[in-house]
Design a protein around this motif. Structure first.
Motif, PDB file in Angstrom:
ATOM      1  N   VAL A 182      35.177  27.889  41.159  1.00  0.00           N
ATOM      2  CA  VAL A 182      35.554  28.847  42.203  1.00  0.00           C
ATOM      3  C   VAL A 182      36.786  29.645  41.775  1.00  0.00           C
ATOM      4  O   VAL A 182      36.840  30.869  41.934  1.00  0.00           O
ATOM      5  CB  VAL A 182      35.816  28.120  43.539  1.00  0.00           C
ATOM      6  CG1 VAL A 182      36.506  29.050  44.538  1.00  0.00           C
ATOM      7  CG2 VAL A 182      34.509  27.614  44.125  1.00  0.00           C
ATOM      8  N   CYS A 183      37.788  28.967  41.224  1.00  0.00           N
ATOM      9  CA  CYS A 183      38.995  29.667  40.780  1.00  0.00           C
ATOM     10  C   CYS A 183      38.679  30.655  39.656  1.00  0.00           C
ATOM     11  O   CYS A 183      39.262  31.740  39.587  1.00  0.00           O
ATOM     12  CB  CYS A 183      40.049  28.661  40.333  1.00  0.00           C
ATOM     13  SG  CYS A 183      40.738  27.707  41.697  1.00  0.00           S
ATOM     14  N   ASP A 184      37.761  30.283  38.784  1.00  0.00           N
ATOM     15  CA  ASP A 184      37.325  31.211  37.731  1.00  0.00           C
ATOM     16  C   ASP A 184      36.687  32.457  38.344  1.00  0.00           C
ATOM     17  O   ASP A 184      36.891  33.579  37.859  1.00  0.00           O
ATOM     18  CB  ASP A 184      36.319  30.528  36.798  1.00  0.00           C
ATOM     19  CG  ASP A 184      37.006  29.630  35.780  1.00  0.00           C
ATOM     20  OD1 ASP A 184      38.203  29.858  35.526  1.00  0.00           O
ATOM     21  OD2 ASP A 184      36.351  28.706  35.256  1.00  0.00           O
ATOM     22  N   GLU A 185      35.898  32.273  39.412  1.00  0.00           N
ATOM     23  CA  GLU A 185      35.259  33.415  40.069  1.00  0.00           C
ATOM     24  C   GLU A 185      36.288  34.314  40.748  1.00  0.00           C
ATOM     25  O   GLU A 185      36.205  35.541  40.658  1.00  0.00           O
ATOM     26  CB  GLU A 185      34.232  32.921  41.098  1.00  0.00           C
ATOM     27  CG  GLU A 185      32.953  32.379  40.479  1.00  0.00           C
ATOM     28  CD  GLU A 185      31.896  32.071  41.524  1.00  0.00           C
ATOM     29  OE1 GLU A 185      30.867  32.789  41.555  1.00  0.00           O
ATOM     30  OE2 GLU A 185      32.084  31.127  42.307  1.00  0.00           O
ATOM     31  N   VAL A 186      37.265  33.700  41.417  1.00  0.00           N
ATOM     32  CA  VAL A 186      38.315  34.493  42.076  1.00  0.00           C
ATOM     33  C   VAL A 186      39.094  35.300  41.043  1.00  0.00           C
ATOM     34  O   VAL A 186      39.521  36.422  41.302  1.00  0.00           O
ATOM     35  CB  VAL A 186      39.257  33.580  42.890  1.00  0.00           C
ATOM     36  CG1 VAL A 186      40.444  34.373  43.457  1.00  0.00           C
ATOM     37  CG2 VAL A 186      38.494  32.907  44.033  1.00  0.00           C
ATOM     38  N   ASP A 187      39.235  34.732  39.842  1.00  0.00           N
ATOM     39  CA  ASP A 187      39.952  35.431  38.774  1.00  0.00           C
ATOM     40  C   ASP A 187      39.182  36.646  38.248  1.00  0.00           C
ATOM     41  O   ASP A 187      39.709  37.429  37.460  1.00  0.00           O
ATOM     42  CB  ASP A 187      40.237  34.447  37.631  1.00  0.00           C
ATOM     43  CG  ASP A 187      41.251  34.992  36.644  1.00  0.00           C
ATOM     44  OD1 ASP A 187      42.239  35.617  37.085  1.00  0.00           O
ATOM     45  OD2 ASP A 187      41.055  34.811  35.426  1.00  0.00           O
ATOM     46  N   GLN A 188      37.933  36.799  38.694  1.00  0.00           N
ATOM     47  CA  GLN A 188      37.143  37.982  38.321  1.00  0.00           C
ATOM     48  C   GLN A 188      37.134  39.030  39.428  1.00  0.00           C
ATOM     49  O   GLN A 188      36.592  40.116  39.251  1.00  0.00           O
ATOM     50  CB  GLN A 188      35.695  37.571  38.005  1.00  0.00           C
ATOM     51  CG  GLN A 188      35.554  36.526  36.913  1.00  0.00           C
ATOM     52  CD  GLN A 188      36.185  36.960  35.602  1.00  0.00           C
ATOM     53  OE1 GLN A 188      35.972  38.082  35.155  1.00  0.00           O
ATOM     54  NE2 GLN A 188      36.965  36.081  34.992  1.00  0.00           N
ATOM     55  N   TRP A 189      37.689  38.708  40.583  1.00  0.00           N
ATOM     56  CA  TRP A 189      37.670  39.656  41.705  1.00  0.00           C
ATOM     57  C   TRP A 189      38.529  40.875  41.394  1.00  0.00           C
ATOM     58  O   TRP A 189      39.575  40.759  40.738  1.00  0.00           O
ATOM     59  CB  TRP A 189      38.210  38.991  42.964  1.00  0.00           C
ATOM     60  CG  TRP A 189      37.296  37.982  43.597  1.00  0.00           C
ATOM     61  CD1 TRP A 189      36.082  37.574  43.142  1.00  0.00           C
ATOM     62  CD2 TRP A 189      37.547  37.250  44.802  1.00  0.00           C
ATOM     63  NE1 TRP A 189      35.541  36.639  43.987  1.00  0.00           N
ATOM     64  CE2 TRP A 189      36.416  36.415  45.021  1.00  0.00           C
ATOM     65  CE3 TRP A 189      38.591  37.214  45.715  1.00  0.00           C
ATOM     66  CZ2 TRP A 189      36.327  35.563  46.121  1.00  0.00           C
ATOM     67  CZ3 TRP A 189      38.508  36.367  46.809  1.00  0.00           C
ATOM     68  CH2 TRP A 189      37.382  35.559  47.016  1.00  0.00           C
ATOM     69  N   PRO A 190      38.129  42.042  41.884  1.00  0.00           N
ATOM     70  CA  PRO A 190      38.998  43.225  41.751  1.00  0.00           C
ATOM     71  C   PRO A 190      40.238  43.054  42.632  1.00  0.00           C
ATOM     72  O   PRO A 190      40.254  42.247  43.558  1.00  0.00           O
ATOM     73  CB  PRO A 190      38.115  44.375  42.253  1.00  0.00           C
ATOM     74  CG  PRO A 190      37.107  43.711  43.153  1.00  0.00           C
ATOM     75  CD  PRO A 190      36.874  42.341  42.597  1.00  0.00           C
ATOM     76  N   ALA A 191      41.279  43.816  42.327  1.00  0.00           N
ATOM     77  CA  ALA A 191      42.523  43.721  43.098  1.00  0.00           C
ATOM     78  C   ALA A 191      42.291  44.195  44.544  1.00  0.00           C
ATOM     79  O   ALA A 191      41.453  45.069  44.785  1.00  0.00           O
ATOM     80  CB  ALA A 191      43.605  44.574  42.442  1.00  0.00           C
TER      81      ALA A 191
END
Length: 580
Positions: A182-191
């Motif tokens: 999940v944290c890896d996915e959040v790290d791909q979110w746009p600003a």
């Protein structure tokens, strides 16, 4: 509580607890993650230690011992709540140990476009909690007790609650690997850039959210859903990242909404005693949101316990109660804070349907320890007359079984109009303090903003008062006089003065760019010319950092001016001002 604190000299690099070194750079791992979250914590119950921090992720995130202790205690309901099953709530803690360097370079840009009430908290952390307590015979104490906590500076309660409802149940079953993914996915979110509609993928679901912007117009009804853009899977659309179901939160106090609005406006201390952290935190967040678009400038704690590091500060009797809204569940606070002027005790939430019994106004002297009945205990008398039409309209909505989101829109609109009507004369008077544009000349220091004189403002009310935009009547002069003593006037004035100063600086830059700089340079010394270059560069940097409201054409002209001026100087100075 030191077990697995994770706050050491280690830095995560895609694995829980995997060590590495060095500071975060904008393009480094977790830069995007930190635009949304500071860290993720797991708090468990240890028979020897009590609440204990089991995990912090990313593992290099620095939490002080005081912050760890606060997170641990605030992530579990206290023994008076008796929460079985799953429950969600939120808390807010003071950051300890001074300002830490932000990891994400776009934070300032995001804040400049966000409404002032939704900008990042520079000195506080929000904690969004998903707590589970279920019977488990394999555990020595007989219960599985664990909390997943998202720590962020963003007040996006709806978004983070939705994220937790997806992640936490899965995490409690699969533990660390799920959390890492999940944290890896959040790290791909746009600003979270204000004004944008974003699709945020997590665990096979896409959350579609709109990030509020200053340019957004207040909604008069439930927000409309955005298009799904043919996404597969179809996104889960969140109508707001931050707005709670105001009608549900205020159901037991609808008869006193206007009184509570005045208490919030004036920064009055208020204790909210609720049956659970969920009810406590939602009521406090609803109360602090009812002043929008005015920023809530007082302290507030959606959920607070006797173990909090600020307990002594808030409960001292040696000075006046602080301007804070405190959400608690322990009846002990009734005795401890008997000297506070306003206490709201609410009971267990009722099932949707008829309007629940409204809490009664009661004198503070009727406060009893522990067995105090629901009620709003205050001697406060409102300055404005109550709008009975609002309650009638909401009751009519209940009779017609109007959806809660529509009822919330009615309530939010009423509070918005109330705040805007109150602010309108202040905004009008503040605008009159701005120097005239014709007084701004290119080669002189821009004129100062005129001072705010409270008596002059009160005299101006005759010409521009809330009666023009609001049907409410009452002692408006008295309300403004009291407002001038509150933290909200100071916060509003500082924000408006800052915006006007930036506007003045931008107008001055435009005046310089419209002038003939070659004529000005003819009789100027090298020192004066270099001084102009340095000042223009400084303003250019501020404008490019979105701190000045300047048009792109003006920026281009300023760059051209700098090149022209530097080109007129001797070669040795040119090398100093434009090193190779």
């Amino acid at each position: 509580m030191d077990q697995g604190s994770g706050a050491g000299p280690h830095r995560a690099r895609g694995r829980l607890g995997a060590p590495s070194c060095g500071a975060r750079a904008p393009g480094a791992p977790w830069a995007r993650f930190s635009a949304w979250l500071e860290c993720v914590c797991v708090v468990t119950f240890d028979l020897e230690l009590g609440q204990a921090l089991e995990l912090v992720y990313p593992s290099d995130f620095q939490l002080t011992d005081k912050e760890k202790s606060s997170i641990c205690y605030l992530s579990f309901p206290d023994s008076h709540s008796g929460c079985l099953g799953d429950t969600q709530f939120s808390f807010r803690i003071r950051q300890c140990g001074g300002q830490r360097r932000p990891w994400h370079t776009d934070d300032r840009h995001c804040d400049s476009g966000a409404p002032v009430s939704l900008q990042r908290e520079p000195a506080h952390y929000f904690g969004y909690v998903y707590f589970r307590q279920v019977k488990d015979s394999s555990v020595k104490r007989g219960y599985f007790q664990k909390s997943l906590v998202l720590v962020s500076r963003l007040p996006f309660v709806r978004l983070f609650q939705a994220l937790l409802s997806l992640v936490a149940p899965e995490y409690f079953d699969k533990l660390a690997p799920c959390l890492e993914a999940v944290c890896d996915e959040v790290d791909q979110w746009p600003a979270p850039v204000p004004g944008q509609t974003l699709n945020l993928p997590v665990m096979g679901v896409v959350l579609q959210v709109h990030i509020p912007s200053r340019a957004d117009k207040p909604e008069s009804g439930p927000p409309k859903q955005c298009s799904h853009e043919n996404l597969l899977p179809a996104p889960v659309v969140l109508t707001s990242v931050h707005e709670l179901d105001l009608f549900r939160c205020f159901r037991p106090v609808l008869a006193h909404v206007q009184l509570l609005w005045e208490l919030m406006l004036l920064g009055e201390p208020l204790l909210v005693l609720a049956p659970s952290p969920a009810v406590s935190s939602e009521m406090v967040l609803a109360l602090t949101s009812c002043l929008q678009p005015l920023k809530f400038c007082c302290d507030y704690r959606p959920y607070f316990t006797v173990h909090d590091s600020e307990f002594k500060e808030f409960t001292t009797r040696t000075q006046a109660p602080p301007s804070v809204v405190l959400g608690v569940t322990n009846p002990f606070f009734i005795k401890t804070l008997q000297h506070w002027p306003h206490v709201l005790r609410i009971g267990e939430p009722k099932m949707p349907g008829d309007l629940p019994k409204q809490v009664k106004l009661k004198k503070p002297s009727r406060l009893k320890t522990l067995d105090t009945k629901p009620g709003l205990y205050t001697a406060y008398t409102t300055y404005l007359h109550r709008d009975k039409a609002l309650l009638r309209r909401l009751l009519k909505g209940l009779q017609k079984k109007r959806p809660s989101d529509v009822q919330t829109a009615v309530l939010r609109r009423h509070l918005l109009e109330l705040t805007q009507s109150f602010l309108s004369p202040l905004e009008h008077y503040m605008a009159s303090l701005m120097p005239l544009q014709k007084s701004i000349t290119p080669w002189k220091t821009p004129p100062q903003i005129h001072p705010f004189h409270q008596d002059d403002f009160l005299c101006s009310l005759e010409h521009s008062g809330p009666q023009l935009t609001c049907l409410l009547k009452g002692d408006r002069l008295g309300l403004y006089r009291r407002f001038f003593k509150s933290p909200h006037f100071d916060g509003w004035y500082r924000q408006r003065h800052k915006e006007m100063a930036q506007k003045l600086e931008a107008l001055h830059l435009e005046a310089i760019c419209e002038a003939n700089i070659e004529i000005w340079m003819k009789d100027k010394s090298e020192v004066e010319v270099v001084d102009l270059v340095l000042k223009l560069r400084e303003r250019l940097v501020r404008a490019q950092g979105h701190q000045l409201p300047v048009k792109e054409a003006t920026l281009k002209r300023a760059r051209l001016y700098i090149e022209t001026v530097i080109g007129s100087l001797p070669k040795d100075l040119q090398v100093v001002l434009c090193p190779p």
